[in-house]
Design a protein around this motif. Structure first.
Motif, PDB file in Angstrom:
ATOM      1  N   ARG A 107      37.654  35.653  35.960  1.00  0.00           N
ATOM      2  CA  ARG A 107      37.406  36.568  34.853  1.00  0.00           C
ATOM      3  C   ARG A 107      36.031  37.235  34.978  1.00  0.00           C
ATOM      4  O   ARG A 107      35.827  38.341  34.517  1.00  0.00           O
ATOM      5  N   LEU A 108      35.106  36.517  35.621  1.00  0.00           N
ATOM      6  CA  LEU A 108      33.764  37.073  35.829  1.00  0.00           C
ATOM      7  C   LEU A 108      33.822  38.340  36.680  1.00  0.00           C
ATOM      8  O   LEU A 108      32.960  39.189  36.595  1.00  0.00           O
ATOM      9  N   LEU A 109      34.880  38.397  37.510  1.00  0.00           N
ATOM     10  CA  LEU A 109      34.944  39.491  38.482  1.00  0.00           C
ATOM     11  C   LEU A 109      35.821  40.630  37.993  1.00  0.00           C
ATOM     12  O   LEU A 109      36.228  41.479  38.770  1.00  0.00           O
ATOM     13  N   ARG A 110      36.161  40.605  36.715  1.00  0.00           N
ATOM     14  CA  ARG A 110      37.079  41.632  36.238  1.00  0.00           C
ATOM     15  C   ARG A 110      36.493  43.015  36.521  1.00  0.00           C
ATOM     16  O   ARG A 110      35.297  43.220  36.521  1.00  0.00           O
ATOM     17  N   GLY A 111      37.373  43.918  36.781  1.00  0.00           N
ATOM     18  CA  GLY A 111      36.902  45.280  37.049  1.00  0.00           C
ATOM     19  C   GLY A 111      36.881  45.546  38.535  1.00  0.00           C
ATOM     20  O   GLY A 111      36.922  44.635  39.353  1.00  0.00           O
ATOM     21  N   ASN A 112      36.844  46.808  38.883  1.00  0.00           N
ATOM     22  CA  ASN A 112      36.961  47.223  40.267  1.00  0.00           C
ATOM     23  C   ASN A 112      35.825  46.715  41.135  1.00  0.00           C
ATOM     24  O   ASN A 112      36.052  46.200  42.224  1.00  0.00           O
ATOM     25  N   ALA A 113      34.602  46.838  40.623  1.00  0.00           N
ATOM     26  CA  ALA A 113      33.444  46.500  41.445  1.00  0.00           C
ATOM     27  C   ALA A 113      33.532  45.059  41.914  1.00  0.00           C
ATOM     28  O   ALA A 113      33.382  44.764  43.100  1.00  0.00           O
ATOM     29  N   GLY A 114      33.848  44.147  40.977  1.00  0.00           N
ATOM     30  CA  GLY A 114      33.914  42.730  41.318  1.00  0.00           C
ATOM     31  C   GLY A 114      34.960  42.445  42.373  1.00  0.00           C
ATOM     32  O   GLY A 114      34.687  41.820  43.399  1.00  0.00           O
ATOM     33  N   THR A 115      36.169  42.970  42.159  1.00  0.00           N
ATOM     34  CA  THR A 115      37.257  42.682  43.092  1.00  0.00           C
ATOM     35  C   THR A 115      36.975  43.274  44.465  1.00  0.00           C
ATOM     36  O   THR A 115      37.130  42.608  45.486  1.00  0.00           O
ATOM     37  N   TRP A 116      36.579  44.534  44.459  1.00  0.00           N
ATOM     38  CA  TRP A 116      36.288  45.166  45.758  1.00  0.00           C
ATOM     39  C   TRP A 116      35.136  44.454  46.451  1.00  0.00           C
ATOM     40  O   TRP A 116      35.103  44.348  47.673  1.00  0.00           O
ATOM     41  N   GLY A 117      34.198  43.932  45.647  1.00  0.00           N
ATOM     42  CA  GLY A 117      33.083  43.174  46.221  1.00  0.00           C
ATOM     43  C   GLY A 117      33.605  41.961  46.981  1.00  0.00           C
ATOM     44  O   GLY A 117      33.210  41.707  48.124  1.00  0.00           O
ATOM     45  N   VAL A 118      34.516  41.221  46.349  1.00  0.00           N
ATOM     46  CA  VAL A 118      35.076  40.029  47.005  1.00  0.00           C
ATOM     47  C   VAL A 118      35.826  40.430  48.269  1.00  0.00           C
ATOM     48  O   VAL A 118      35.679  39.804  49.324  1.00  0.00           O
ATOM     49  N   VAL A 119      36.618  41.513  48.169  1.00  0.00           N
ATOM     50  CA  VAL A 119      37.369  41.966  49.337  1.00  0.00           C
ATOM     51  C   VAL A 119      36.410  42.292  50.477  1.00  0.00           C
ATOM     52  O   VAL A 119      36.597  41.866  51.626  1.00  0.00           O
ATOM     53  N   ALA A 120      35.341  43.033  50.146  1.00  0.00           N
ATOM     54  CA  ALA A 120      34.373  43.425  51.170  1.00  0.00           C
ATOM     55  C   ALA A 120      33.727  42.194  51.788  1.00  0.00           C
ATOM     56  O   ALA A 120      33.589  42.079  53.009  1.00  0.00           O
ATOM     57  N   LEU A 121      33.366  41.235  50.908  1.00  0.00           N
ATOM     58  CA  LEU A 121      32.727  40.008  51.369  1.00  0.00           C
ATOM     59  C   LEU A 121      33.633  39.255  52.345  1.00  0.00           C
ATOM     60  O   LEU A 121      33.198  38.819  53.419  1.00  0.00           O
ATOM     61  N   LEU A 122      34.918  39.146  51.982  1.00  0.00           N
ATOM     62  CA  LEU A 122      35.879  38.459  52.843  1.00  0.00           C
ATOM     63  C   LEU A 122      35.993  39.165  54.189  1.00  0.00           C
ATOM     64  O   LEU A 122      35.975  38.537  55.249  1.00  0.00           O
ATOM     65  N   ALA A 123      36.107  40.487  54.130  1.00  0.00           N
ATOM     66  CA  ALA A 123      36.281  41.256  55.364  1.00  0.00           C
ATOM     67  C   ALA A 123      35.061  41.085  56.265  1.00  0.00           C
ATOM     68  O   ALA A 123      35.190  40.821  57.468  1.00  0.00           O
ATOM     69  N   VAL A 124      33.878  41.200  55.677  1.00  0.00           N
ATOM     70  CA  VAL A 124      32.655  41.076  56.473  1.00  0.00           C
ATOM     71  C   VAL A 124      32.528  39.668  57.043  1.00  0.00           C
ATOM     72  O   VAL A 124      32.284  39.483  58.250  1.00  0.00           O
ATOM     73  N   VAL A 150      37.856  30.374  45.868  1.00  0.00           N
ATOM     74  CA  VAL A 150      37.809  29.664  44.582  1.00  0.00           C
ATOM     75  C   VAL A 150      37.546  30.650  43.454  1.00  0.00           C
ATOM     76  O   VAL A 150      38.235  30.649  42.423  1.00  0.00           O
ATOM     77  N   VAL A 151      36.554  31.535  43.693  1.00  0.00           N
ATOM     78  CA  VAL A 151      36.175  32.478  42.642  1.00  0.00           C
ATOM     79  C   VAL A 151      37.352  33.362  42.243  1.00  0.00           C
ATOM     80  O   VAL A 151      37.612  33.584  41.065  1.00  0.00           O
ATOM     81  N   SER A 152      38.093  33.854  43.232  1.00  0.00           N
ATOM     82  CA  SER A 152      39.184  34.766  42.880  1.00  0.00           C
ATOM     83  C   SER A 152      40.457  34.017  42.525  1.00  0.00           C
ATOM     84  O   SER A 152      41.369  34.590  41.953  1.00  0.00           O
ATOM     85  N   GLY A 153      40.515  32.724  42.853  1.00  0.00           N
ATOM     86  CA  GLY A 153      41.749  31.988  42.593  1.00  0.00           C
ATOM     87  C   GLY A 153      41.762  31.267  41.268  1.00  0.00           C
ATOM     88  O   GLY A 153      42.799  31.173  40.618  1.00  0.00           O
ATOM     89  N   VAL A 154      40.638  30.756  40.831  1.00  0.00           N
ATOM     90  CA  VAL A 154      40.605  30.028  39.557  1.00  0.00           C
ATOM     91  C   VAL A 154      40.486  31.039  38.417  1.00  0.00           C
ATOM     92  O   VAL A 154      39.536  31.820  38.381  1.00  0.00           O
TER      93      VAL A 154
END
Lengths: 434, 345
Positions: free
Chosen positions: A169-186, A160-164
């Motif tokens: 927009r809260l996650l703009r920038g590398n740290a936010g996106t990579w954070g979500v990716v890491a979270l999903l992977a883990v 939801v966070v990355s799709g809406v």
């Protein structure tokens, strides 16, 4: 479209040499030329819903062709001792969690690819994560496994966070996106690890339970895919073939032939579908068509015979519209024969609306097969289909609703997927919506 | 569909009459049978074209210019259109008596046609190259590679830059002028002896118009083709046409060589057309128009069909259909007062 050679057109024709070099300069970079179809395909592959629907259909087709890869149990094995035993909940929950976690890992991979190379996968990842999360949540809910619930909620929230857009927009920038990716992977990895571990502790088999005659519902759903899809695809193919042929003939030649064919079409169009199918099928039922292929053929025939006028009308109007175009006149002016005009020049231009109808009709025909089977005149033993399963469950709906729910949810999902594809194809082929 | 290598009805030497014009249309009558009644679209059209010559057919919308062309091509939709009389002779051969199959083979090979709107006349789902090659492969029995080579030559001939790359493109990737060029290339593929251009420049802007007209004139001279140029643009005609035929209500009201028709028109309708051109030497004047509307073809006025709009109409005009008044030098006019009109210019 900005045409680089437009400028070259303005140069007087006398100075040929000059503007050829100018144009060559302008078109020097090789740009790939696209036809209507490749353009539409390009557009479609960028729609997450289309890609996911296609993946689901591809999976269903594999299941239909090789059902034994997915179910070991014989779908026709009866054992009244186990009649109407409910689903093996712990096993079902674990399998759901495994699939959900696997999908979550795929979402993480898609998100990574999307982050590194801008592409379709970027748009796909949130949807895929959402599906993974829902499956994990479902697994957790039916067996009350808190770990699945937590991981599922987390994954779903990531989707939801990355799709809406507003939230992402809260996650703009590398740290936010990579954070979500890491979270999903883990989360996906952890879910996979835990669920696979749980699998060794649960009893394997009969995920969906047994029906009133003690047959494995899961195996029947898997084997039913074959007949359901077979009826859907064949009925669509036959309908579109008959309809297009008649539609082209009446649209192109017009006059009395058009009147005659249109009237015939209207007669068939006027027959109520269910009533017509009941009459046709019950008439041939007594004629001794008892093998599975014969039963399937009868159902396909009766669906096509009653629905070809729709595709005929679509084709006819497309042909009439295209026939007025100058390119048909031009083809005639260059001495093309009628057959060549129809099949080389008209058909490719008239295919789009029929194709859209076909994809939507496929879903509708799968539903029609279920309807006919439910009424007891469609498929029947030895052919297994979801419609047959729904029909079998009709006397037990209140006592054991799961007999109905499993085949019905697969049916609903499949119809939904085809309608989604039909919608996407329509939008991709309609230049006005671009 | 015949994929014969020698698909041509023109190889028969007996039909190849060298005397007489390339195309001769005589007293052609065509009517459209519609629900509202019978529209007499052509009422005795006669003209001829010689090899290497340009005939311009002028007239308002609905005067029958395009119908004449499509009747010559044999691509009118019937019903509603019916040829009710007259003859069309191509190289001495009567077209109206040919079998449909023979007529089909004559199209493209003997007579070809260019359409007004090249975008809609090119098939959107095929590349431009394919559309040119198709005829070469089917009608001339060329191989794919040969046809591709010839298609590139043809696109070069009509001066499409980078023809090699362009053959692989689709019509929507071409600009308006280039589409018309591609259309011309397509119609030239089978080396026709007569080319009918139905308002080839109407959809284009002025500079491109001039280029296309130059190109047509050049190709015509090179190949000694006959060219019928259908247009309502007098400016286009003035430069390129050898002879002019002015059409009104389905008949040729004036015919003659381009220079003298321009200099001293022999029919009030031609005068009206010429007067409604904007002129560079008279600034700030309201453009003159021809009063009224073209007649309904379902109900053509009695006598001279132009009389309700004619500034010089006399009582005789509404009662008697004017015949051809010979003005000498191959000129004639269908006006009772043709000689006076020429004198008073």
């Amino acid at each position: 479209m900005s045409d680089p050679t437009m400028a070259a057109e303005g140069v007087p024709a006398g100075q040929t040499g000059d503007y050829i070099t100018a144009a060559e300069h302008a078109t020097g970079t090789k740009e790939k030329t696209r036809s209507l179809w490749s353009d539409a395909w390009h557009d479609l592959t960028r729609r997450p819903l289309f890609v996911i629907s296609m993946a689901v259909i591809a999976f269903l087709v594999v299941v239909a062709i090789f059902p034994s890869w997915f179910a070991e149990e014989n779908p026709r094995l009866r054992d009244l001792d186990r009649a109407r035993i409910g689903p093996n909940v712990p096993y079902l929950a674990t399998v759901l969690a495994i699939i959900g976690s696997g999908i979550t890992v795929i979402a993480a991979i898609l998100a990574t690819v999307g982050k590194l190379r801008d592409g379709v996968s970027r748009k796909m990842a949130p949807y895929v994560a959402g599906i993974g999360g829902v499956l994990l949540l479902a697994g957790g809910l039916i067996n009350s496994v808190t770990l699945y619930l937590v991981i599922g909620a987390l994954v779903f929230a990531c989707g939801v966070v990355s799709g809406v857009p507003k939230v992402s927009r809260l996650l703009r920038g590398n740290a936010g996106t990579w954070g979500v990716v890491a979270l999903l992977a883990v989360a996906g990895g952890a879910g996979l690890f835990i669920a696979l571990d749980d699998l060794s502790t649960v009893e394997v088999g009969a995920a969906f339970g047994y029906d009133q005659q003690g047959r494995d519902i899961y195996a029947r759903v898997v084997y039913g895919t074959r007949y359901t899809l077979l009826v859907g695809f064949s009925a669509t193919l036959l309908t579109v073939l008959i309809g297009s042929l008649v539609g082209i003939l009446s649209g192109y030649f017009g006059g009395w032939l058009d009147s005659l064919l249109s009237r015939i079409g209207e007669v068939f169009f006027g027959l109520p579908f269910v009533l017509g199918a009941i009459v046709i099928l019950s008439a041939f039922r007594s004629a001794g068509f008892d093998s599975a292929p014969a039963i399937v053929a009868m159902v396909v025939m009766s669906i096509s015979v009653l629905s070809w006028p729709v595709s005929m009308r679509i084709m006819r109007s497309a042909v009439i519209a295209a026939k007025q175009q100058d390119y048909v006149k031009a083809a005639r002016a260059l001495g093309a024969s009628s057959a060549r005009i129809i099949f080389r020049h008209l058909l490719p231009n008239c295919l789009a609306p029929v194709l859209v109808y076909a994809t939507i009709a496929l879903g509708a025909f799968i539903g029609a097969e279920a309807t006919l089977s439910f009424l007891g005149i469609g498929l029947r033993d030895p052919a297994v289909s979801w419609g047959v399963m729904i029909a079998d469950s009709r006397d037990y709906i209140r006592a054991s609703p799961l007999l109905l729910i499993f085949p019905a949810s697969f049916l609903t999902l499949t119809v939904l997927v085809f309608v989604t594809i039909g919608d996407a194809v329509r939008e991709a082929l309609d230049p006005k919506l671009k | 569909m015949t994929a014969n290598t020698s698909e041509s009805v023109l190889t028969d030497p007996t039909t190849n009459g060298q005397d007489g014009p390339l195309l001769e249309v005589r007293d052609l009558h065509v009517e459209f049978r519609t629900r509202d009644g019978v529209a007499k679209v052509l009422n005795g059209v006669s003209y001829h074209v010689d090899a290497g010559e340009t005939l311009a057919v002028l007239g308002e919308s609905g005067s029958g210019k395009s119908v004449t062309a499509q009747t010559i091509m044999g691509i009118l939709d019937s019903p509603p259109a019916f040829v009710t009389g007259g003859s069309i002779k191509f190289r001495g051969q009567e077209l109206l008596k040919l079998s449909p199959e023979k007529r089909r083979l004559l199209r493209g090979d003997g007579i070809a046609m260019i359409f007004q709107d090249a975008l809609s006349a090119l098939n959107p789902v095929f590349t431009v190259g394919f559309q040119i090659e198709e005829q070469l492969r089917i009608r001339k029995g060329m191989s794919k590679a040969e046809a591709r080579k010839r298609a590139i030559e043809l696109l070069d001939l009509v001066r499409i830059p980078n023809a090699k790359g362009r053959v692989r493109q689709y019509p929507h990737e071409f600009s308006g002028g280039m589409r018309q060029r591609a259309m011309i290339a397509m119609s030239l593929a089978l080396d026709p002896q007569l080319l009918i251009a139905d308002e080839p420049t109407t959809a284009l802007d002025v500079t491109v118009q001039a280029q296309i007209m130059d190109l047509l004139a050049e190709i015509k001279n090179e190949r000694q083709m006959g060219l019928i140029l259908i247009t309502h643009d007098l400016g286009v005609v003035a430069e390129t046409a050898d002879r002019i035929a002015v059409m009104y209500a389905g008949r040729i009201v004036e015919h003659g060589d381009a220079r003298s028709v321009y200099k001293a028109p022999g029919h009030p309708y031609t005068i009206g057309l010429l007067n409604s051109l904007p002129r560079l030497d008279q600034k700030g004047q309201t453009l003159e128009t021809i009063k009224g509307l073209p007649p309904s073809l379902l109900n053509i006025p009695s006598g001279c069909p132009f009389h309700p709009r004619c500034p010089q109409a006399a009582p005789v005009c509404s009662t008697t259909v004017p015949g051809n008044h010979d003005l000498g030098n191959g000129r004639y006019s269908k006006c009772h007062f043709a000689e006076e009109v020429v004198r008073n210019g």
